[in-house]
Write an enzyme that holds these catalytic residues in place. Structure first.
Site, short mmCIF file in Angstrom:
data_model
loop_
_atom_site.label_atom_id
_atom_site.label_comp_id
_atom_site.label_asym_id
_atom_site.label_seq_id
_atom_site.Cartn_x
_atom_site.Cartn_y
_atom_site.Cartn_z
N GLY A 202 0.74 -1.37 -0.10
CA GLY A 202 0.05 0.00 -0.02
C GLY A 202 0.45 1.38 0.08
N GLY A 203 1.34 1.40 -1.23
CA GLY A 203 2.12 3.10 -1.44
C GLY A 203 3.42 2.93 -0.91
CG ASP A 225 2.19 5.34 -4.28
OD1 ASP A 225 1.54 6.16 -3.88
OD2 ASP A 225 3.25 5.46 -3.57
CG HIS A 263 3.28 6.36 11.35
ND1 HIS A 263 4.67 6.44 12.25
CD2 HIS A 263 3.76 6.48 10.10
CE1 HIS A 263 5.43 6.82 11.36
NE2 HIS A 263 4.72 6.89 10.02
#
Length: 359
Positions: A202-203, A225, A263
């Site tokens: 994920g990216g 992305d 995060h």
């Protein structure tokens, strides 16, 4: 010593101890700047190339600094030894001299090593990244989501997009941090990846997927992305980059991997991503799991220094990108709210944990 009136019964001794702590905290920035200075000087590289502990005079010569600064370098190295960056030993037989060697910390600063963290140090301590932090108090009193908006009138990601140099240094920092994952894949958590046929990353720049694709040639890795990030990236038979938005759609796979993604977001955005993963798993016959490499705050069990590092990271995420570091209970709430039923946390070496989330 006598207590001071109207100060909650605090003794004079305690006040002086508090004074020492205030001074220590004020000087803490010098620890970071000294680390950055050591990286820029290439001291770890010099010792590594030297092949053995290096004396002060040899270090002065290798650094090509003025002999008049020998005393300054001695004091600088004394601090770095105290910080644990370098070790100190005796060499030279009868005419013993002090010499400096590498430690586990400075071994991570050797540029020839794939897991070199020097770009991470330089990236995080980049003056452009540090400057907004001088305005935390102003940010608290305003309505801006991040301190970057308080200082620059735009969020961190928009600011980076308009400053290619900073963006490049940020990406280099993230790549260097990802390289440490090779030890997790090959040693600590190899079984977690065995048997998987496909992973969606994920990216990011795909640094972790590159490690996975090389360690497990049978796993097809797809890095998802935004179009500008996925364009012109080098691809291999089992490593592909595709343009997309993980808030809108995540393709089916055996596993979905996110390294330090959550995060950087608040709970609402994290929930959106997790729900997209859950939809992809449901559309794949309930086959699949989510793998998250991130911080888990555990104040009860972690050592004091580990907790402090995690809480400092939490503050940085809070003021910079409206993100957060999470406790086990906070992670659990996210997973259950997204429709997952159970999860497992593996505490790998260092600050990060690997979390497996199941439908």
């Amino acid at each position: 010593m006598d207590t001071i009136e109207n100060e909650g019964g605090i003794s004079v001794r305690e006040l002086f101890e508090g004074h020492g702590q205030v001074i220590r905290l004020v000087f803490n920035h010098l620890s970071a700047m000294s680390l950055k200075g050591a990286v820029e000087l290439g001291i770890a590289d010099i010792i590594h190339s030297h092949g053995r502990p290096i004396t002060l005079s040899e270090l002065v010569s290798a650094l090509k600094i003025q002999p008049t600064k020998t005393s300054n370098l001695f004091r600088f190295m004394r601090l770095l030894v105290h910080m644990g960056l370098f070790s100190k030993t005796k060499v030279g037989g009868e005419k013993e001299e002090e010499a400096y060697g590498l430690t586990a910390i400075s071994a991570l600063l050797i540029k020839d090593e794939s897991y070199c963290l020097s770009p991470l140090v330089s990236g995080i301590l980049d003056p452009e990244n540090i400057f907004p932090l001088h305005f935390i108090s102003k940010w608290f009193k305003g309505n801006d989501i991040s301190v970057w908006e308080t200082v620059h009138g735009k969020n961190y990601w928009d600011y980076m997009n308009q400053n290619p140099g900073l963006s490049q240094r940020f990406n280099q920092a993230m790549v260097s941090d990802s390289e440490m994952a090779i030890f997790i894949v090959k040693d600590c958590c190899r079984k977690i990846f065995e048997g998987l046929g496909s992973i969606v990353d994920g990216g990011g720049n795909g640094g972790f997927s590159k490690i996975i694709s090389e360690a497990f040639p049978g796993i097809k890795c797809t890095v998802l992305d935004l179009p500008h990030a996925a364009a012109n990236m080098p691809q291999t038979e089992n490593l592909k980059y595709i343009a997309g938005d993980m808030f809108q759609y995540i393709p089916p796979a055996d596993a979905y991997f996110f390294k330090l993604v959550f995060h950087a977001f608040g709970d609402e955005d994290c929930l959106k991503i997790l729900k997209k993963c859950r939809e992809a798993i449901a559309g794949n016959g309930e086959r699949g799991k989510v793998l998250i490499m991130d911080i888990v705050i555990n104040e009860k069990e972690d050592e004091h220094q580990v907790t402090e590092a995690k809480l400092l990271g939490d503050t940085l995420m809070s003021v910079s990108v409206d993100g957060k570091e999470r406790t086990d209970e906070e992670w659990k709430t996210l997973f259950l709210d997204a429709g997952f039923t159970h999860y497992k946390i593996t505490n790998v070496f260092g600050l990060k944990s690997l979390i497996e989330v199941y439908p």
